[in-house]
Design a protein around this motif. Structure first.
Motif, PDB file in Angstrom:
ATOM      1  N   LEU A  74       0.936  -0.983  -0.165  1.00 46.71           N
ATOM      2  CA  LEU A  74       0.034   0.003  -0.010  1.00 46.71           C
ATOM      3  C   LEU A  74       0.785   1.337  -0.121  1.00 46.71           C
ATOM      4  N   VAL A  75       0.666   2.078  -1.077  1.00 40.68           N
ATOM      5  CA  VAL A  75       1.523   3.398  -0.938  1.00 40.68           C
ATOM      6  C   VAL A  75       0.620   4.434  -0.291  1.00 40.68           C
ATOM      7  N   LYS A  76      -0.826   4.554  -0.593  1.00 40.82           N
ATOM      8  CA  LYS A  76      -1.775   5.417   0.274  1.00 40.82           C
ATOM      9  C   LYS A  76      -3.179   4.960  -0.355  1.00 40.82           C
ATOM     10  N   ILE A  77      -4.134   5.207   0.605  1.00 42.29           N
ATOM     11  CA  ILE A  77      -5.401   5.018   0.241  1.00 42.29           C
ATOM     12  C   ILE A  77      -5.942   6.502  -0.074  1.00 42.29           C
ATOM     13  N   SER A  78      -6.336   6.465  -1.393  1.00 44.31           N
ATOM     14  CA  SER A  78      -6.805   7.553  -2.175  1.00 44.31           C
ATOM     15  C   SER A  78      -8.011   8.295  -2.086  1.00 44.31           C
ATOM     16  N   ARG A  79      -9.069   7.387  -1.868  1.00 43.52           N
ATOM     17  CA  ARG A  79     -10.453   7.720  -1.699  1.00 43.52           C
ATOM     18  C   ARG A  79     -11.384   6.674  -1.011  1.00 43.52           C
ATOM     19  N   LEU A  80     -12.426   7.178  -0.365  1.00 40.45           N
ATOM     20  CA  LEU A  80     -13.571   6.258   0.043  1.00 40.45           C
ATOM     21  C   LEU A  80     -14.483   6.055  -1.072  1.00 40.45           C
ATOM     22  N   VAL A  81     -14.734   4.759  -1.764  1.00 37.82           N
ATOM     23  CA  VAL A  81     -15.550   4.574  -2.938  1.00 37.82           C
ATOM     24  C   VAL A  81     -17.013   4.305  -2.325  1.00 37.82           C
ATOM     25  N   GLY A  82     -17.198   3.622  -1.113  1.00 39.64           N
ATOM     26  CA  GLY A  82     -18.485   3.349  -0.504  1.00 39.64           C
ATOM     27  C   GLY A  82     -18.342   2.383   0.627  1.00 39.64           C
ATOM     28  N   VAL A  83     -19.627   2.061   1.041  1.00 35.32           N
ATOM     29  CA  VAL A  83     -19.641   1.265   2.076  1.00 35.32           C
ATOM     30  C   VAL A  83     -21.160   0.565   1.609  1.00 35.32           C
ATOM     31  N   TYR A  84     -20.990  -0.824   1.563  1.00 34.86           N
ATOM     32  CA  TYR A  84     -22.044  -1.759   0.891  1.00 34.86           C
ATOM     33  C   TYR A  84     -22.492  -2.531   2.120  1.00 34.86           C
ATOM     34  N   SER A  85     -23.830  -2.579   2.290  1.00 35.62           N
ATOM     35  CA  SER A  85     -24.172  -3.123   3.488  1.00 35.62           C
ATOM     36  C   SER A  85     -25.397  -4.160   3.175  1.00 35.62           C
ATOM     37  N   ALA A  86     -25.661  -4.282   2.131  1.00 36.62           N
ATOM     38  CA  ALA A  86     -26.725  -5.242   1.664  1.00 36.62           C
ATOM     39  C   ALA A  86     -26.777  -6.683   2.376  1.00 36.62           C
ATOM     40  N   PRO A  87     -27.702  -7.147   3.009  1.00 35.62           N
ATOM     41  CA  PRO A  87     -27.443  -8.684   3.711  1.00 35.62           C
ATOM     42  C   PRO A  87     -27.190  -9.565   2.721  1.00 35.62           C
ATOM     43  N   ASP A  88     -27.443  -9.502   1.537  1.00 37.45           N
ATOM     44  CA  ASP A  88     -27.178 -10.507   0.582  1.00 37.45           C
ATOM     45  C   ASP A  88     -25.880 -10.282  -0.363  1.00 37.45           C
ATOM     46  N   ARG A  89     -25.232  -9.392   0.089  1.00 39.92           N
ATOM     47  CA  ARG A  89     -24.133  -8.897  -0.966  1.00 39.92           C
ATOM     48  C   ARG A  89     -22.933  -9.653  -0.895  1.00 39.92           C
ATOM     49  N   ASP A  90     -22.672 -10.617   0.120  1.00 36.15           N
ATOM     50  CA  ASP A  90     -22.051 -11.829   0.131  1.00 36.15           C
ATOM     51  C   ASP A  90     -22.563 -13.049   0.543  1.00 36.15           C
ATOM     52  N   PRO A  91     -22.662 -13.886  -0.470  1.00 32.12           N
ATOM     53  CA  PRO A  91     -23.435 -15.089  -0.292  1.00 32.12           C
ATOM     54  C   PRO A  91     -23.193 -16.131   0.998  1.00 32.12           C
ATOM     55  N   ARG A  92     -21.930 -15.766   1.583  1.00 26.86           N
ATOM     56  CA  ARG A  92     -21.635 -16.514   2.671  1.00 26.86           C
ATOM     57  C   ARG A  92     -22.071 -16.224   4.004  1.00 26.86           C
ATOM     58  N   LEU A  93     -22.260 -14.714   4.236  1.00 28.54           N
ATOM     59  CA  LEU A  93     -22.478 -14.308   5.471  1.00 28.54           C
ATOM     60  C   LEU A  93     -23.001 -12.937   5.291  1.00 28.54           C
TER      61      LEU A  93
END
Length: 151
Positions: A74-93
């Protein structure tokens, strides 16, 4: 005894009924290419990332996951793209994913061979066609459109 049971139930609820926090890293090499990894569990291309470990903050998790999955620094974190929280966004949990753009460098190499089978850099014009793992299509599209998303 009833009070102890209530405390036990509360602790179990905190552990098992709350989403986990993770991060995805849209990794940009100095030449502008975006780094993706191929997951072993489903064979799909994915944005590097993973769960935040106990005691870590997001920047530390970004640095660790990036190194584990791609071998890059990692050189640097450039920006926040988003926060994703839909319950089904990850099929595992149910997980909440904090997505960042990061400037990276180094030599690409899979370090976590249990999770990742391949790491590759793509020009913006030659990103893999088709479905990316999880909700990474949306994350990448929001990034390419310059959005900061709360979803």
């Amino acid at each position: 005894m009833r009070r102890l049971w209530h405390i036990f139930q509360t602790v179990l609820g905190l552990i098992f009924r709350h989403p986990l926090t993770g991060t995805s890293i849209i990794s940009r090499l100095p030449d502008g290419r975006i780094v993706l990894v191929r997951r072993r569990d489903n064979g799909l291309w994915s944005i590097p990332g993973g769960l935040v470990d106990w005691g870590e903050d997001i920047p530390t998790a970004v640095r660790r996951e990036l190194a584990e999955e791609t071998g890059l620094e990692l050189v640097k974190i450039s920006r926040l793209v988003g926060v994703y929280s839909a319950p089904d966004r990850d099929p595992r949990l149910h997980s909440i994913c904090v997505v960042v753009e990061a400037q990276v460098n180094g030599q690409m190499q899979v370090k976590d061979e249990l999770e990742i089978s391949e790491v590759q850099a793509f020009e913006l014009t030659s990103l893999p066609d088709g479905k990316l793992s999880h909700d990474h299509n949306q994350q990448l599209q929001d990034y390419l459109n310059g959005l900061t998303t709360l979803a």
